[in-house]
Each structure stands twice: as C-alpha cells, then as structure tokens.
Write a protein that holds these residues in place. Structure first.
Motif, PDB file in Angstrom:
ATOM      1  N   ALA A  78       0.846  -1.210   0.000  1.00  0.00           N
ATOM      2  CA  ALA A  78       0.000   0.000   0.000  1.00  0.00           C
ATOM      3  C   ALA A  78       0.879   1.257   0.000  1.00  0.00           C
ATOM      4  O   ALA A  78       0.581   2.229  -0.712  1.00  0.00           O
ATOM      5  CB  ALA A  78      -0.923  -0.013   1.212  1.00  0.00           C
TER       6      ALA A  78
ATOM      7  N   MET B 222       2.025   1.828  -3.420  1.00  0.00           N
ATOM      8  CA  MET B 222       0.932   2.338  -4.260  1.00  0.00           C
ATOM      9  C   MET B 222       0.767   3.846  -4.080  1.00  0.00           C
ATOM     10  O   MET B 222       0.430   4.563  -5.006  1.00  0.00           O
ATOM     11  CB  MET B 222      -0.382   1.626  -3.909  1.00  0.00           C
ATOM     12  CG  MET B 222      -0.425   0.176  -4.354  1.00  0.00           C
ATOM     13  SD  MET B 222      -1.882  -0.650  -3.670  1.00  0.00           S
ATOM     14  CE  MET B 222      -1.557  -2.348  -4.118  1.00  0.00           C
ATOM     15  N   LEU B 223       0.978   4.303  -2.833  1.00  0.00           N
ATOM     16  CA  LEU B 223       0.828   5.735  -2.549  1.00  0.00           C
ATOM     17  C   LEU B 223       1.879   6.578  -3.266  1.00  0.00           C
ATOM     18  O   LEU B 223       1.714   7.787  -3.421  1.00  0.00           O
ATOM     19  CB  LEU B 223       0.937   5.992  -1.037  1.00  0.00           C
ATOM     20  CG  LEU B 223      -0.297   5.678  -0.210  1.00  0.00           C
ATOM     21  CD1 LEU B 223       0.027   5.698   1.276  1.00  0.00           C
ATOM     22  CD2 LEU B 223      -1.431   6.666  -0.512  1.00  0.00           C
TER      23      LEU B 223
ATOM     24  N   SER C 250      -4.393   3.102  -7.622  1.00  0.00           N
ATOM     25  CA  SER C 250      -4.388   1.685  -7.227  1.00  0.00           C
ATOM     26  C   SER C 250      -5.611   1.430  -6.351  1.00  0.00           C
ATOM     27  O   SER C 250      -6.083   2.331  -5.648  1.00  0.00           O
ATOM     28  CB  SER C 250      -3.125   1.347  -6.439  1.00  0.00           C
ATOM     29  OG  SER C 250      -1.987   1.509  -7.248  1.00  0.00           O
ATOM     30  N   THR C 251      -6.080   0.181  -6.392  1.00  0.00           N
ATOM     31  CA  THR C 251      -7.278  -0.149  -5.607  1.00  0.00           C
ATOM     32  C   THR C 251      -7.001  -1.327  -4.671  1.00  0.00           C
ATOM     33  O   THR C 251      -6.296  -2.275  -5.033  1.00  0.00           O
ATOM     34  CB  THR C 251      -8.446  -0.531  -6.546  1.00  0.00           C
ATOM     35  OG1 THR C 251      -8.012  -1.567  -7.419  1.00  0.00           O
ATOM     36  CG2 THR C 251      -8.914   0.645  -7.360  1.00  0.00           C
TER      37      THR C 251
ATOM     38  N   PHE D 202      -4.809   9.387  -0.459  1.00  0.00           N
ATOM     39  CA  PHE D 202      -5.469   8.156  -0.031  1.00  0.00           C
ATOM     40  C   PHE D 202      -6.960   8.431   0.111  1.00  0.00           C
ATOM     41  O   PHE D 202      -7.361   9.381   0.785  1.00  0.00           O
ATOM     42  CB  PHE D 202      -4.860   7.750   1.329  1.00  0.00           C
ATOM     43  CG  PHE D 202      -5.393   6.481   1.929  1.00  0.00           C
ATOM     44  CD1 PHE D 202      -5.698   5.375   1.164  1.00  0.00           C
ATOM     45  CD2 PHE D 202      -5.555   6.375   3.319  1.00  0.00           C
ATOM     46  CE1 PHE D 202      -6.168   4.194   1.732  1.00  0.00           C
ATOM     47  CE2 PHE D 202      -6.011   5.203   3.907  1.00  0.00           C
ATOM     48  CZ  PHE D 202      -6.323   4.112   3.103  1.00  0.00           C
TER      49      PHE D 202
ATOM     50  N   ARG E 242      -4.028   8.468  -5.294  1.00  0.00           N
ATOM     51  CA  ARG E 242      -3.066   7.399  -5.597  1.00  0.00           C
ATOM     52  C   ARG E 242      -3.616   6.030  -5.186  1.00  0.00           C
ATOM     53  O   ARG E 242      -3.362   5.033  -5.824  1.00  0.00           O
ATOM     54  CB  ARG E 242      -1.725   7.634  -4.857  1.00  0.00           C
ATOM     55  CG  ARG E 242      -1.033   8.946  -5.142  1.00  0.00           C
ATOM     56  CD  ARG E 242      -0.335   8.947  -6.501  1.00  0.00           C
ATOM     57  NE  ARG E 242      -1.269   9.043  -7.609  1.00  0.00           N
ATOM     58  CZ  ARG E 242      -1.866  10.176  -8.022  1.00  0.00           C
ATOM     59  NH1 ARG E 242      -1.628  11.319  -7.422  1.00  0.00           N
ATOM     60  NH2 ARG E 242      -2.699  10.174  -9.052  1.00  0.00           N
ATOM     61  N   LEU E 243      -4.365   6.013  -4.087  1.00  0.00           N
ATOM     62  CA  LEU E 243      -4.833   4.728  -3.562  1.00  0.00           C
ATOM     63  C   LEU E 243      -6.267   4.871  -3.052  1.00  0.00           C
ATOM     64  O   LEU E 243      -6.563   5.774  -2.269  1.00  0.00           O
ATOM     65  CB  LEU E 243      -3.895   4.294  -2.415  1.00  0.00           C
ATOM     66  CG  LEU E 243      -4.299   3.079  -1.584  1.00  0.00           C
ATOM     67  CD1 LEU E 243      -4.462   1.830  -2.447  1.00  0.00           C
ATOM     68  CD2 LEU E 243      -3.249   2.799  -0.509  1.00  0.00           C
TER      69      LEU E 243
END
Ligand code: UDP
Length: 241
Positions: A23, A26-27, A33-34, A155, A179-180
C-alpha cells in the motif's frame, strides 16, 4: 503462490507487513491503485454475482479481512499467513502517511460520521493531512468526485458498505485524482467511535464475529453468511480453480 482462489475470488497471499508495504508503494506510484477487503460474507456474495466478482478481481490488492477467509484458504489447501483486517491495514497506512504528511479523504457513513472520524484520525496520527470528508448518502457522483479531486488527496477511504463501495471505486477510478482507493466498509464508524472494534482477545482467537453478534444482534441474518461460506468452501471450493 501470489494469490489464493477462494470461490472465484483471488485473494492476495500477504501478511499485514507485506500488505502495508504494498500500500505504501501504491501511494508513491502514479495512477489509481485499488485495495479491497473482503470477508467471507463478501466472498460468498461475489461467488454468486459475476459482475461484482470481476470488480473485486480487478483490484491491485485483495486482502483477507476475516478469519473465515483464512480458514477457507486452509481448507482449500493454500493457507494464508494471517487475517489482514481492512481496519488494521487502514490504521497502518494512516500511521505511515502521518510520517510523510500525506493527505486522506474520507468518503462514506452517515452525515457527521466522517467529520468525527477525521478529527479522531488527525489526533491519533499527528502529521496527517485531512484532505476532505463526505457522507455516503449522495446521489450525484460527479459532485463527490469534484470534491475529492479538488482536495488533492493521496489516499481515499470509500466506506459505503459492499457491494456499493467496490462498484463505486471501479466505476469512477479513471476520474479520480488519488493514488490509492480502499473499500473499507464500516471503518469510519469505528474511527468515529460509534462502533467498537472487538477486544484483542476476540481477534486473537478468531471470534471477533461473536463479539459483533453480541453487540449488534441485528447483524444475525448477515452473519449466517459465515456458515454458508464454510459449507460452500468445503463442498464446492475446489471447482472454482
Ligand atoms: N453506507 C453509506 N452509504 C450507503 C450505504 C451504507 O455510506 O449507501 C455506510 C454505512 O453508513 C456504514 C458503512 O457504509 O457506515 C457500512 O458498514 P458495515 O458495517 O455494513 O460494513 P462492513 O464493514 O460490515 O462491510
């Protein structure tokens, strides 16, 4: 093995530390991103609903949020390292974001809940930026998307309950400037202090469901999904591979 197929849902074979690292990465990456956080109730529903199953399987990470999912994987002969609860992962992500001053947007729950959650999160994770909040009872997606994008968040916590939250993220992902995005169910109610997380004892012994049942007996019907999920894994689980 990277993923474990449970009733047609590909669950990532990760522990909490690995999920947190992924995670965090992903940030830092471009694009949205999921992360989805299915428990056995969600997997059972997805196993009976192809469109929703496809949505879940498109995620960048699917974590095993529930002891039922961990047992299911074990029964199928592909054990997962541990339960990775969506709430716990959200806490780890927020903790890490606090160090880098990243921004979180809280979407979901009844009016007022996200604001209280935001206040508690900013007190607990000093350094984090609350980019914005919005309740989960809206009809105009575009207005909410505009609010999220204007807030410049890294986020996005989407807490609309399943299957709505995952479908909402999937439908709007390409329009979102974050981003996430995580589908995090009742997390805002917990951050706001309206719903208590089970004490450690229950979590460690895999009986958090029992605590929730006693505290919220109205969930009884929903909880019948747990034995149904178990039986489906035992009798039909292998057919999904
Ligand atoms: N919710 C929402 N919009 C809706 C339906 C539900 O914001 O249209 C919220 C609801 O208020 C609650 C959360 O979604 O805060 C779902 O919580 P639940 O405990 O059902 O989630 P779980 O973690 O069990 O999946």
């Amino acid at each position: 093995m990277d993923k474990v197929n449970i009733l047609g849902i590909n669950v990532d074979n990760v522990d909490m530390a690995q999920a947190t690292r992924r995670a965090e990465k992903m940030l830092e990456e471009s694009g949205v991103s999921t992360v989805y956080t299915p428990n056995s109730e969600i997997i059972l529903y997805a196993s009976e609903n192809e469109e929703y199953r496809d949505v879940i399987n498109k995620a960048d990470m699917v974590i095993p949020d529930g002891i039922g999912v961990v047992y299911g994987a074990k029964i199928l002969g592909h054990p997962l390292p541990e339960r990775v609860a969506g709430y716990d992962l959200a806490c780890e992500i927020l903790k890490s974001m606090a160090k880098t001053g990243k921004r979180v947007y809280l979407l979901g729950a009844k009016p007022g809940v996200a604001e209280t959650a935001a206040k508690n999160i900013s007190e607990k994770y000093k350094g984090i930026e609350i980019a914005g909040t919005h309740d989960g009872y809206f009809s105009d997606d575009e207005e909410v998307i505009e609010s999220i994008n204007a807030a410049n968040a890294d986020f996005l916590m989407v807490c609309l309950g399943f299957p709505k939250q995952e479908k909402w993220i999937d439908k709007n992902k390409d329009k979102l400037n974050v981003r996430l995005a995580i589908g995090a169910g009742g997390c805002l109610d917990v951050f706001a202090g309206n719903v208590m997380r089970a004490p450690d004892f229950y979590c460690r012994h895999g009986i958090e469901w029992l605590y929730r049942l006693v505290k919220q007996p109205s969930r009884f019907v929903r909880m019948l999904a747990l034995p149904k999920f178990g039986l489906k894994v035992i009798f039909k689980g292998r057919r999904y591979k």
